[in-house]
Design a protein around this motif. Structure first.
Motif, PDB file in Angstrom:
ATOM      1  N   THR A 280       0.877  -1.172   0.000  1.00 16.77           N
ATOM      2  CA  THR A 280       0.000   0.000   0.000  1.00 16.77           C
ATOM      3  C   THR A 280       0.918   1.226   0.000  1.00 16.77           C
ATOM      4  OG1 THR A 280      -0.106   0.381   2.393  1.00 16.77           O
ATOM      5  CG2 THR A 280      -1.567  -1.314   1.499  1.00 16.77           C
ATOM      6  N   THR A 282       1.655   2.986   2.330  1.00 19.51           N
ATOM      7  CA  THR A 282       2.386   3.070   3.599  1.00 19.51           C
ATOM      8  C   THR A 282       2.843   1.722   4.133  1.00 19.51           C
ATOM      9  OG1 THR A 282       0.356   2.926   4.920  1.00 19.51           O
ATOM     10  CG2 THR A 282       1.094   5.141   4.265  1.00 19.51           C
ATOM     11  N   SER A 283       2.873   0.694   3.298  1.00 19.29           N
ATOM     12  CA  SER A 283       3.334  -0.620   3.770  1.00 19.29           C
ATOM     13  C   SER A 283       4.047  -1.373   2.658  1.00 19.29           C
ATOM     14  CB  SER A 283       2.166  -1.451   4.313  1.00 19.29           C
ATOM     15  OG  SER A 283       1.203  -1.695   3.304  1.00 19.29           O
ATOM     16  N   ARG A 337       4.775  -1.637   8.188  1.00 13.38           N
ATOM     17  CA  ARG A 337       4.302  -0.295   7.887  1.00 13.38           C
ATOM     18  C   ARG A 337       5.512   0.607   7.682  1.00 13.38           C
ATOM     19  NH1 ARG A 337      -0.090   2.909   8.101  1.00 13.38           N
ATOM     20  NH2 ARG A 337       0.172   5.065   8.811  1.00 13.38           N
ATOM     21  N   THR A 338       5.469   1.438   6.649  1.00 10.10           N
ATOM     22  CA  THR A 338       6.587   2.326   6.336  1.00 10.10           C
ATOM     23  C   THR A 338       6.072   3.747   6.215  1.00 10.10           C
ATOM     24  OG1 THR A 338       6.272   1.816   3.993  1.00 10.10           O
ATOM     25  CG2 THR A 338       7.932   0.550   5.178  1.00 10.10           C
ATOM     26  N   THR A 339       6.611   4.623   7.028  1.00 17.27           N
ATOM     27  CA  THR A 339       6.223   6.029   6.994  1.00 17.27           C
ATOM     28  C   THR A 339       7.467   6.885   7.002  1.00 17.27           C
ATOM     29  OG1 THR A 339       6.116   6.160   9.407  1.00 17.27           O
ATOM     30  CG2 THR A 339       4.090   5.570   8.257  1.00 17.27           C
ATOM     31  N   GLY A 383      -5.183  -2.478   9.839  1.00 13.33           N
ATOM     32  CA  GLY A 383      -4.091  -2.063   8.963  1.00 13.33           C
ATOM     33  C   GLY A 383      -3.109  -3.181   8.686  1.00 13.33           C
ATOM     34  N   ILE A 384      -1.820  -2.902   8.932  1.00 14.74           N
ATOM     35  CA  ILE A 384      -0.771  -3.882   8.652  1.00 14.74           C
ATOM     36  C   ILE A 384      -0.791  -5.030   9.655  1.00 14.74           C
ATOM     37  CG2 ILE A 384       1.056  -2.820  10.020  1.00 14.74           C
ATOM     38  CD1 ILE A 384       1.306  -4.352   6.456  1.00 14.74           C
ATOM     39  N   GLU A 416      -5.291   1.528   1.457  1.00 17.16           N
ATOM     40  CA  GLU A 416      -4.506   0.820   2.467  1.00 17.16           C
ATOM     41  C   GLU A 416      -4.905  -0.643   2.630  1.00 17.16           C
ATOM     42  OE1 GLU A 416      -1.859   1.887   4.079  1.00 17.16           O
ATOM     43  OE2 GLU A 416      -1.957   3.768   2.967  1.00 17.16           O
TER      44      GLU A 416
END
Length: 503
Positions: A280, A282-283, A337-339, A383-384, A416
């Protein structure tokens, strides 16, 4: 109440939470000493604090310099404050020298008594043991006193709750208090008086909450953690001596740590980075090729160790759920998750070049599906948090097993939805919760949209047989707390959870 507590504690890493609680205890000790409510003078308390923290920082930095490794600042201060709270205070040069030795030994033990970057024993306990065996210092465990008990008790509970170690705590308290109270009652004391004496004079709560919860010295499975707790409790409560050496709480913890290490995975998992794919915005899912097939059960996690430049307070080790199936011997995958504001570890992980080596230091976790395939399930992911369920669903598919599963998937936006195509290909029935303003996604067959966020009424409408299903929940602490409250309101008394602990 639990949802609010989960949300509050979930905003802090375990390092920061532990450090904050120890600083509160330190300030309280100084105030009590100034007020004359402790048996030690402000000079003794202040000198012990400087010697313990200073010695730990020195020991840590010297060993890091020798081994050309980066020291962990928060961890050094945490260890130093624990040494301060357990070593017998002094203002003499000899006494402060012994405390300095204990701190230095504690800091050095993080490197000398470590395997693949994991501590074999609790550093503060190791420092106290070294000082005792050398005859230069004594662990007085003065933190166990009536005035500090309320703060110690609250702090211990918060740490045990945050790390989901309340079951381990129950084992330790039942065994330790049971043995100690039996001895005191046999000596003529009433049970109430005995319990009061134990809580105000024995460091059971501080040892349990602030030291036994250290993740780097815990075994990976719940039953192993229960055995570890029982061993520490027995040695602590037995109060035995070997020759001139009294096996106090520091020895009890070190003995338990050694047993825990022997129960854990003692060989590192060597892996090479082979690529990644965006799940996504953010992931991301990362793919590694292991040197040898990795043994694990679907739903478990792996701790990755990756020393890197500019490491922040979260350090060079992180835990991630495995997304691949156990049958896939040529690859191990992780979803994360990557932000932009992510940790230095995640940034270094995402910047890995192809064929870069990473070590898995631990495989563990008890977040498994029931063995009986006839048990109907409801899997809830925030979410993740869907990652352990992906491993389980992949495992079920490869084994050709048929299970009655509903996945409740809560996301912040339609973009997401991770693993969308794969969940559709696996035929998973999905109840999706997504804010309507993010756009109505086109849903695969077997999927349904149930609104913005789960509530008891709409959840029962989407899954009428919810009360008959075994419920498993994965995601952030705040999501788990909220969903637990929701299903309880819907009539489900118990859920199994898998929360990111943030260490």
């Amino acid at each position: 109440m639990t949802a609010a507590l989960d949300g509050l504690l979930g905003r802090l890493t375990m390092y920061r939470l532990t450090l904050a609680l120890l600083l509160v205890l330190t300030v309280e000790a100084l105030v009590l000493s100034v007020a004359g409510l402790l048996a030690f003078t402000p000079a003794e308390i202040g000198g012990t604090l400087v010697a313990a923290v200073g010695g730990t920082i020195i020991g840590t930095r010297v060993m890091a310099l020798i081994l050309r490794l980066r020291p962990h600042g928060d961890s050094s201060v945490i260890t130093g404050l624990i040494v301060f709270l357990i070593m017998f205070p002094s203002s003499t040069s000899a006494g402060l020298g012994g405390i300095l030795v204990a701190g230095a030994a504690a800091g050095a033990s993080k490197f000398l008594l470590a395997v693949r970057g994991r501590h074999v024993v609790n550093p503060a306990a190791a420092g106290a043991v070294v000082a005792t065996l050398l005859g230069v210092g004594t662990a007085g465990w003065w933190v166990a006193n009536a005035y500090m008990l309320p703060v110690v008790a609250v702090g211990a509970f918060l740490l045990l709750y945050r790390t989901r170690k309340l079951a381990m705590a129950a084992v330790f308290l039942v065994v330790a208090l049971g043995i100690l109270l039996v001895g005191l009652v046999q000596g003529g004391m009433t049970a109430i008086a005995g319990l009061q004496l134990v809580l105000t004079s024995y460091p059971v709560l501080f040892l349990l909450g602030f030291m036994m919860t250290e993740p780097l010295t815990l075994p990976p499975l719940r039953w192993q953690q229960g055995l570890f707790a029982a061993i520490v409790a027995v040695v602590l409560a037995a109060q035995v001596s070997i020759g001139p050496v009294f096996l106090g709480p520091e020895f009890a913890l070190v003995i338990g740590n050694v047993v825990a290490f022997l129960m854990g995975q003692r060989r590192g998992v060597r892996m090479s980075f082979t690529g990644s794919r965006q799940l996504t915005p953010t992931s991301t899912e990362l793919v590694f090729e292991p040197a040898k097939p990795v043994r694990f059960r679907a739903g478990q996690y792996m701790e990755l160790s990756m020393p890197h430049r500019g490491a922040d307070s979260r350090g060079s080790r992180r835990i991630f759920s495995i997304t691949s199936a156990p049958q896939q011997s040529d690859a191990v995958t992780f979803g994360l998750r990557t932000t932009e504001s992510g940790s230095s570890f995640k940034k270094a992980l995402l910047a890995l070049p192809r064929n870069a080596r990473v070590t898995g230091t631990l495989v563990g976790g008890d977040f498994h599906l029931p063995r009986d395939p006839a048990v109907p399930l409801l899997l809830a992911a925030g979410g993740i948090g869907v990652t352990p369920f992906i491993s389980q669903l992949r495992d079920i598919d490869l084994r050709g097993e048929s299970r009655d599963i509903v996945l409740v998937y809560v996301v912040r936006s339609a973009a997401e939805i991770a693993f969308r195509d794969e969940l559709a290909a696996l035929g998973t029935r999905v109840v999706l919760y997504v804010p309507p303003e993010s756009g109505a996604p086109s849903l695969p067959a077997g999927w349904s949209s149930a609104g913005r966020e789960p509530h008891a009424d709409d959840l029962l409408a989407a899954v009428p047989d919810l009360k008959e299903r075994t419920v498993l929940v994965s995601g952030s602490p705040s999501f788990i707390g909220q969903f637990r409250s929701t299903v309880r309101a819907a009539g489900v008394p118990r859920v199994r959870t898998d929360a990111f602990l943030g260490y």
